[in-house]
Scaffold this active site. Structure first.
Site, mmCIF file in Angstrom:
data_model
loop_
_atom_site.group_PDB
_atom_site.id
_atom_site.type_symbol
_atom_site.label_atom_id
_atom_site.label_comp_id
_atom_site.label_asym_id
_atom_site.label_seq_id
_atom_site.Cartn_x
_atom_site.Cartn_y
_atom_site.Cartn_z
ATOM 1 N N GLN A 85 45.058 31.090 38.110
ATOM 2 C CA GLN A 85 43.647 31.558 38.006
ATOM 3 C C GLN A 85 43.157 32.173 39.418
ATOM 4 O OE1 GLN A 85 41.560 31.249 35.301
ATOM 5 N NE2 GLN A 85 40.113 32.369 36.386
ATOM 6 N N ASP A 128 48.736 37.580 32.313
ATOM 7 C CA ASP A 128 47.387 38.507 32.778
ATOM 8 C C ASP A 128 47.842 39.810 32.905
ATOM 9 O OD1 ASP A 128 44.843 37.336 33.040
ATOM 10 O OD2 ASP A 128 45.168 36.727 35.418
ATOM 11 N N LYS A 153 40.366 27.947 28.540
ATOM 12 C CA LYS A 153 41.830 28.464 28.321
ATOM 13 C C LYS A 153 42.758 27.548 27.581
ATOM 14 C CE LYS A 153 41.304 32.300 31.590
ATOM 15 N NZ LYS A 153 41.253 32.633 33.046
#
Ligand code: NAP
Length: 300
Positions: A101, A124, A57
């Site tokens: 994450q 997200d 990422k």
């Protein structure tokens, strides 16, 4: 070797195109508005798979010209420390997107951490405000994997309006948001799950079948309507078929779809790996650009 009838959807190609479009948009935002979209990724602990995702990422956001910050925190980080970092990022003007994450190491409370992220920076798309906006058909930051599936469907099938869609799986991460996106695209949507009766018959009704189950090769060839578009979200590790490799403990990734069988019947099929997977990070970059535009008061 048997012949494949389905057209394979190469996610790497579409992800590459999307990343190129994002990079162009980042350059335009910088040139026209002095705005550089910024993404902060937070990793707690040293899970090797998560480390790989987080590195990727960071690399991909930098390659697209974005401001990229990675926070690597030790596994014994407290809930208070993690929430303090999220609070700092929420008000950092250089950061437009925040991604924590998952999974978080125990005993950290994932739901509380996700709820603490500013919904407008929730790239997200997992904050309940964004899930609500999506369910209400309002502009929302949408989870990356489902949005990636929709891009693949639109690029391959084209017009989706009126098609019958079946989503197998009802998770917050994949099943539910993709069902909402298919509904927004005017599909007639059914969500199936572990209690669904006669799943094969239901799947056979689908013009679009999305498998997001987490069970290796569960969806069989005779569950598929001939010509259907099949999106395989599953990522499952199984032993190699080759007994020597299997005996050595080696594993490979397969999807939720029995590729050999389904590729004989479907019209379109995403291979796993190499189909949906590559889209996820590319969509994360797109979400960060959308978030930056909205925060700067520019239309997205
Ligand atoms: P999850 O949270 O475990 O949800 C699985 C869903 O499948 C649940 O709704 C479950 O039903 C349903 N299910 C389980 N067994 C079933 C059965 N026998 N028949 C019908 N439905 C059944 O998984 P997830 O997070 O959605 O992930 C699904 C898969 O996608 C996994 O393989 C995951 O690794 C993969 N994934 C891939 C990406 C990517 O980038 N490509 C991203 C995220 C996830 P109940 O609700 O009734 O339990």
């Amino acid at each position: 070797m048997s012949q494949t009838s389905a057209k394979l959807i190469d996610g790497k190609v579409y992800a590459e195109r999307l990343r190129a479009r994002v990079a162009e948009e980042v350059a335009e935002l910088h040139a026209d508005h002095g705005l550089q979209p910024g993404l902060a990724v937070v990793l707690v602990g040293d899970d090797p798979a998560s480390q790989i995702y987080v590195r990727s990422k960071g690399e991909q956001s930098r390659a697209a010209g974005m401001h990229s910050v990675t926070h690597l925190l030790p596994a014994d980080t407290t809930q208070h420390e993690l929430l303090r970092l999220v609070a700092e990022l929420n008000v950092d003007p250089l950061i437009h997107g925040i991604l924590v994450q998952l999974p978080l190491p125990k005993p950290l409370d994932e739901a509380a951490v996700l709820a603490a992220i500013n919904p407008d920076k929730d790239v997200d798309g997992l904050h309940v405000v964004n899930a609500g906006r999506l369910a209400n058909g309002q502009p929302a930051l949408t989870p990356c994997t489902p949005l990636g599936c929709m891009i693949l469907l639109r690029e391959t099938v084209g017009e989706l309006s009126g098609l019958r869609a079946v989503v197998v799986g009802r998770s917050v991460l994949v099943g539910r948001p993709i069902a909402q996106l298919l509904l927004q695209a005017d599909c007639t949507v059914t969500i199936a799950h572990s209690r669904t009766r006669d799943l094969p018959a239901l799947c056979r009704e689908a013009d679009i079948l999305v498998a997001a189950v987490g069970r290796p090769r569960m969806i069989k060839g005779d569950w598929i309507k001939p010509g259907a578009a099949v999106i395989d979200v599953g990522i499952n590790r199984v032993p190699f078929d080759d007994p020597v490799k299997a005996a050595a403990g080696r594993t490979k990734v397969v999807g939720d779809v029995d590729f050999k069988q389904v590729s004989q019947v479907a019209g379109w099929l995403t291979p796993a790996p190499g189909g949906v997977g590559p889209m996820t990070v590319a969509v994360l970059l797109q979400n960060t650009v959308s978030a930056a535009r909205r925060q700067a008061g520019l239309s997205s």
